[in-house]
Write an enzyme that holds these catalytic residues in place. Structure first.
Site, mmCIF file in Angstrom:
data_model
loop_
_atom_site.group_PDB
_atom_site.id
_atom_site.type_symbol
_atom_site.label_atom_id
_atom_site.label_comp_id
_atom_site.label_asym_id
_atom_site.label_seq_id
_atom_site.Cartn_x
_atom_site.Cartn_y
_atom_site.Cartn_z
ATOM 1 N N ARG A 548 0.851 -1.190 0.000
ATOM 2 C CA ARG A 548 0.000 0.000 0.000
ATOM 3 C C ARG A 548 0.883 1.235 0.000
ATOM 4 N NH1 ARG A 548 -3.354 -3.641 2.589
ATOM 5 N NH2 ARG A 548 -5.503 -3.540 1.845
ATOM 6 N N SER A 650 -7.145 -8.438 -10.945
ATOM 7 C CA SER A 650 -8.141 -8.703 -11.987
ATOM 8 C C SER A 650 -7.486 -9.203 -13.282
ATOM 9 C CB SER A 650 -8.951 -7.438 -12.271
ATOM 10 O OG SER A 650 -9.709 -7.068 -11.143
ATOM 11 N N ASN A 855 -12.659 -7.796 -3.038
ATOM 12 C CA ASN A 855 -12.183 -6.418 -3.145
ATOM 13 C C ASN A 855 -11.322 -6.122 -4.363
ATOM 14 O OD1 ASN A 855 -13.388 -5.668 -0.677
ATOM 15 N ND2 ASN A 855 -11.691 -6.558 0.459
ATOM 16 N N TYR A 856 -10.628 -7.122 -4.892
ATOM 17 C CA TYR A 856 -9.637 -6.826 -5.929
ATOM 18 C C TYR A 856 -9.898 -7.494 -7.271
ATOM 19 C CZ TYR A 856 -7.131 -4.759 -2.065
ATOM 20 O OH TYR A 856 -6.807 -3.973 -0.996
ATOM 21 N N ILE A 857 -10.519 -8.657 -7.283
ATOM 22 C CA ILE A 857 -10.848 -9.306 -8.554
ATOM 23 C C ILE A 857 -12.190 -8.758 -9.042
ATOM 24 C CG2 ILE A 857 -11.453 -11.494 -9.662
ATOM 25 C CD1 ILE A 857 -9.563 -12.892 -7.720
#
Length: 898
Positions: A548, A650, A855-857
């Site tokens: 992050r 993704s 949350n991310y894919i």
């Protein structure tokens, strides 16, 4: 900031060639190194540290991992999908031992690598690889990551080329159409790709009879484009009208098919809602339940008594009440309330000053709350259902709002009740008293023409606003951190869905630019200017290892760190090109990772740690998160560091799904998806802390497996009862009980089985009686329950006989060796399945599969898998997630591409 030198050491503005050359001499050059994939992942509990000078920055070389202590989720702005941009706190001094790096030309690296305990590794089965391969897993993943990044580079170039061609065609189209106004004699011959270019964007508002015909191409037969287009246009208009009528009849609003919706600053035109629900007022304790101070029961003022119940009701939460910071903060706030209300009084009315936390006994309060909880739990199901129905009816009008004439569900319309602040991780304010929120603190956001909901009697709202750019319905400021809490729409609402949609579309847009970004930061890794080199190194770490970005934080906020806020002690360098990160990440969860980096990145980090820098000095001292994000917007509008996490997850999943050939049963196909999800989590460094309940959960699974093994042994004994000759045929060893299933264990297991059966029968009896009562019929008597319990009594007697004789009588109608063999095969299959599940759970305890998937894919990729391989979407998304991602489920088919 705490534990920080008064004068922070700053890197030189430029990096001289002499320094670069000196570093090159010290570090063996292996050329460009593809970033490694960590298989030592995530938070750890204890570490063994070398008895050497500089460690990675933990006090005494050890720190225990703690999960999130948050007991709820705070309101968030609809446009924010994660906490990546939260500011970071004061820097924690995590080691008392430091060692400055002397002149680089004289010494080797002063960073001493950690001798960490062996962390869990990803197995071949975890990522769907065959376990018998000769290629090491780490090498496989590195190779696969490299292939995925090369594919991304190729894709980005292809997209830009395609857009370039389309732009050229559009330009030619505009030029040819504007050329129609020029007199024929003055027109210059123009190169045309086709004489049948569609013009519906430019002249769709003009009557068909007045639309200009497409110009003819020299020496070419006139194409029948114009009349065909007119016919098409009419058909399209008729279809649009029919579709509109259908849409008018349909309640569902498919906002994702209108990409312009939500692009402006104005979020709504009309907004109506009924405000918020306040927690019930405090109910005093019974007169016989009191706080005991130094052995004396004391009566408290009602305000102080309420604060005492906050602590007394949670004595079962050992993770909090054993926390020194939690206890210290609570008692400070408690004594402040006592000072204001006059402390306590004994039964004679004498004032008792409460000054020491150690003398306070909250057990009587805790026991009363436990008794009340037990009463509620013991209520008949029908009564529980009635109470819930009454509560739902009272809150029904608050559950929905009317947003631009459409009914939308509200996410959390309840004002947070007073209590003790838990915080996440090692929050410095944990244990502070969260005060009761009053209507005078609450601001409502509502339409100008809407009726303002009335505040509770005797109160008034702080303010009523008509902020059409805001997506919140109500807000207030809490007293712990001074943060604003918002009432927002629910996750499955249009506004929340649009927020998720935009987030993933932003990641899709990044795929057009990722090759240029990577090429540029690879070039800037060798930049002469320190700020440019630090920025390039930070982007590299964010892109390759999903760090992050990080921000500055206040002194009263949790000590969490991101890439831009890494300190000297958070990074350990291990030649030739390994880097160990060790710091408190998001939610104060310890982030520990050892990775291989590009040789130039390794060298840069060494330069950034160059003397006179020492502990608590910034690694990236000429870089801020805002400067980093500002630089990224040069590539595409709205690009920030956190978009890389979404894009990488993704894109990786998209590539894996594109090449996947999933066959077999539905569970096998689900496993294929989970394997791909697991690989994304590993490749993208999605970590989580080990859940506090993990060991207990694994223990229960082991107990179930042992129970099945015991059943298998009983089946074998039944075979001997049917045919004693089987012992000679199959050998005595086949019928022996496993050594770990001792006589003591068998007795305990039998008792547990008997007790479990008793509980089932009792619950069934109570449920049947409730049903009879609800239907107005006569309830069954206790005698019926006793008769039902005969089955359990027979089971208990049978177990006692088996333990005494060592023999098991065959059960069922017409038992045979063949039937028992069949049952044993089924049982062994169950055992194998459970073993796989247990191993899977153990191996995944530090890999955040849920984080990747939710949350991310991009959820549309999960929908593609579901439709492509005919697996119900319910196998991947719970009811709540199906509502949240309703837009994804309804907007794509199996051919959609990220």
């Amino acid at each position: 900031m705490a534990n920080r030198p008064s004068l922070a050491v700053k890197s030189q503005e430029h990096i001289s060639k002499n320094v670069d050359r000196a570093m090159d001499k010290q570090i063996p050059s292996n050329g460009h190194v593809q970033p490694g994939v960590s298989i030592r992942m995530g938070p750890v509990e204890d570490m063994d540290i070398d008895d050497a000078p500089a460690t990675n920055g933990n006090v005494n070389g050890k720190r225990k991992s703690r999960g999130s202590l948050a007991n709820g989720k705070s309101y968030k702005d609809a446009s924010s999908s994660d906490d990546d941009d939260k500011p970071l706190s004061k820097r924690r001094r995590t080691s008392n031992q430091t060692k400055t790096i002397k002149d680089d030309s004289e010494s080797e690296l002063s960073d001493v690598p950690l001798r960490a305990r062996k962390l869990p590794k990803a197995t071949a089965s975890q990522i769907g690889e065959s376990s018998d391969s000769d290629t090491p897993l780490n090498a496989k993943l590195v190779k696969e990551k490299e292939a995925i990044q090369k594919a991304a580079e190729k894709e980005a170039k292809a997209i830009r080329q395609k857009e370039k061609v389309a732009q050229t065609k559009r330009k030619q189209k505009v030029e040819s159409e504007s050329d129609d106004d020029i007199p024929l004699a003055k027109k210059k011959p123009a190169k045309r790709v086709s004489n049948g270019v569609k013009k519906d964007e430019l002249d769709s508002d003009a009557p068909l009879s007045k639309k200009k015909a497409a110009p003819k191409k020299a020496k070419a037969k006139p194409a029948p484009a114009t009349p065909a287009k007119k016919g098409k246009g009419r058909a399209k208009e008729e279809k649009t009208e029919e579709d509109q009528e259908a849409e008018d009849e349909e309640e569902e609003y498919r906002w994702w098919e209108d990409p312009t919706k939500g692009d402006g600053t104005k979020k709504w035109t009309t907004l109506e809602h009924n405000g918020v629900v306040f927690p019930p007022p405090y109910e005093p304790l019974p007169s016989n339940v009191k706080l005991v101070y130094d052995g004396v029961p004391v009566t408290l003022h009602i305000e102080a008594e309420e604060v005492a119940t906050f602590y007394g009701s949670m004595l079962h939460s050992t993770v909090n009440i054993t926390n020194e910071t939690f206890n210290k903060n609570f008692f400070e706030d408690f004594t402040a309330t006592l000072d204001k209300t006059g402390h306590g009084k004994d039964k004679q009315g004498n004032t008792i000053k409460i000054k020491k936390f150690e003398k306070c006994d909250f057990k009587p309060i805790f026991e009363w709350f436990e008794a009340e909880r037990a009463k509620k739990k013991a209520l008949p199901a029908a009564e529980k259902k009635t109470l819930k129905a009454e509560k739902d009816a009272a809150e029904a009008s608050y559950m929905f709002c009317t947003w631009d004439g459409r009914k939308q569900k509200v996410g959390n319309f309840r004002v947070e009740p007073p209590g003790l602040f838990r915080g996440r991780g090692a929050h410095p304010k944990t244990g502070r008293v969260k005060k009761r929120v009053t209507p005078e603190q609450i601001t409502l956001n509502i339409g100008k023409e809407a009726k303002v909901p009335p505040p509770p009697d005797g109160h008034r709202w702080k303010e009523v606003k008509h902020d059409q750019e805001g997506t919140w319905l109500a807000m207030w400021q809490e007293n712990i951190n001074g943060a604003y809490k918002y009432v927002m729409l629910a996750a499955n609402s249009d506004i929340k869905g649009q927020s998720d949609f935009k987030k993933f579309e932003k990641a899709r847009e990044l795929k057009k630019h990722i090759d240029r970004i990577r090429k540029d930061y690879q070039k800037d890794l060798k930049a002469e200017k320190m700020a440019d080199r630090q920025r390039a190194t930070a982007i590299y770490l964010i892109d390759q290892f999903a760090l992050r970005a990080g921000n500055e934080k206040g002194e009263d906020e949790a000590d969490t760190v991101g890439c831009c806020s890494l300190k000297f002690q958070h990074v350990t360098l291990k030649p030739p090109n390994s880097v160990i990160f060790d710091f408190l990440g998001k939610d104060s969860i310890r982030f520990y990772d050892e990775v291989q980096v590009d040789q130039q990145v390794f060298k840069n980090l060494k330069i950034f740690k160059k003397a006179p820098k020492t502990e608590n000095d910034d690694i990236f001292d000429r870089l801020t998160t805002s400067a980093l994000n500002k630089h990224l917007t040069n590539y595409m509008p709205g690009l920030t560091a956190k978009v890389f996490r979404t894009y990488n997850a993704s894109w990786t999943m998209a590539k894996l799904l594109k090449d996947m050939k999933s066959t077999g049963t539905i569970p096998e196909r689900v496993k294929d998806y989970n394997d791909a999800n697991r690989e994304v989590a590993i490749l993208c460094n999605h970590k989580r802390t080990v859940a506090a309940s993990h060991e207990a959960s694994v223990g229960k699974m082991e107990e179930k497996i042992n129970g099945l093994r015991y059943q298998g042994w009983r089946l074998k004994q039944m075979m001997l009862d049917v045919d004693p000759k089987m012992k000679k045929k199959r050998g005595s060893e086949y019928f022996q009980r496993d050594e770990d299933l001792t006589d003591e264990w068998v007795k305990q297991h039998q008792d547990a089985l008997v007790d479990e059966q008793r509980q089932k029968i009792r619950k069934k009896f109570e449920k049947d009686n409730e049903k009879l009562k609800a239907e107005g019929q006569k309830e069954m008597k206790a005698k019926e329950l006793d008769e039902r319990m005969d089955v359990v009594n027979d089971m208990e007697k049978k177990f006692k006989k088996e333990n005494k004789t060592g023999k098991v009588e065959a059960e069922g109608k017409g038992p045979s060796v063949e039937k028992l063999d069949t049952n044993l095969d089924k049982l062994n299959q169950r055992i194998e399945t459970m073993k796989i599940q247990k191993d899977d759970k153990e191996e995944n305890k530090e890999v955040a599969l849920g984080t990747s998937k939710i949350n991310y894919i991009d959820p549309r990729l999960t929908v593609v898998f579901s439709k492509k391989f005919n697996v119900p979407i319910e196998r991947f998304f719970s009811k709540t997630l199906r509502e949240k991602f309703d837009w994804a489920i309804k907007s794509v088919d199996e051919n959609w591409e990220f």
